[in-house]
Write a protein that holds these residues in place. Structure first.
Motif, PDB file in Angstrom:
ATOM      1  N   ALA A  73       0.835  -1.211   0.000  1.00  0.00           N
ATOM      2  CA  ALA A  73       0.000   0.000   0.000  1.00  0.00           C
ATOM      3  C   ALA A  73       0.863   1.251   0.000  1.00  0.00           C
ATOM      4  N   GLU A  74       2.014   1.170  -0.650  1.00  0.00           N
ATOM      5  CA  GLU A  74       2.927   2.306  -0.802  1.00  0.00           C
ATOM      6  C   GLU A  74       3.668   2.577   0.505  1.00  0.00           C
TER       7      GLU A  74
ATOM      8  N   ASP B  18       0.226   8.834  -1.730  1.00  0.00           N
ATOM      9  CA  ASP B  18      -1.062   8.215  -2.011  1.00  0.00           C
ATOM     10  C   ASP B  18      -0.855   6.928  -2.810  1.00  0.00           C
ATOM     11  N   ALA B  19      -1.342   5.812  -2.296  1.00  0.00           N
ATOM     12  CA  ALA B  19      -1.181   4.518  -2.964  1.00  0.00           C
ATOM     13  C   ALA B  19      -1.890   4.490  -4.314  1.00  0.00           C
ATOM     14  N   CYS B  20      -2.830   5.370  -4.548  1.00  0.00           N
ATOM     15  CA  CYS B  20      -3.529   5.405  -5.831  1.00  0.00           C
ATOM     16  C   CYS B  20      -2.621   5.879  -6.964  1.00  0.00           C
TER      17      CYS B  20
ATOM     18  N   ALA C  82      -1.702  -1.861  -8.085  1.00  0.00           N
ATOM     19  CA  ALA C  82      -2.845  -1.379  -7.300  1.00  0.00           C
ATOM     20  C   ALA C  82      -4.089  -2.122  -7.711  1.00  0.00           C
TER      21      ALA C  82
END
Length: 100
Positions: A87-88, A93-95, A100
């Motif tokens: 999740a980074e 931001d993991a997005c 992903a």
């Protein structure tokens, strides 16, 4: 990091599921670098190897956003392999990262 996670899951003495069969899929070099092409090849190999088996995949890696990597991860999940991704770890931001 991936080795640590595998030990936590399947370590013979203290693993939470110590009777599992671990299969290593190394897509990064010893410095932690690799290519998305290598990551995708590893995911494709995993889809084939896990066919008709109960399987999970841990992808303890990440980088900039890649539609191709995200699609490969989606195909891995859709093949029936429970898929877990980082999740980074860069306080971002993991997005905006892949997978992903």
């Amino acid at each position: 990091h991936g080795t640590h996670v595998a030990g936590t899951v399947g370590g013979k003495k203290n693993g939470v599921a110590n009777n599992v069969k671990l299969v290593a899929m190394k897509v990064l070099n010893y410095q932690g670098s690799g290519t998305y092409a290598g990551v995708i090849k590893g995911i494709e190999w995993t889809i084939k190897d896990a066919k008709d088996k109960k399987a999970i995949a841990n992808l303890s890696l990440g980088g900039s956003t890649s539609a191709a990597v995200n699609m490969a991860v989606r195909k891995l999940h859709e093949s029936g392999v429970a898929t877990f991704v980082a999740a980074e770890n860069s306080n971002e931001d993991a997005c905006s990262a892949s997978p992903a």
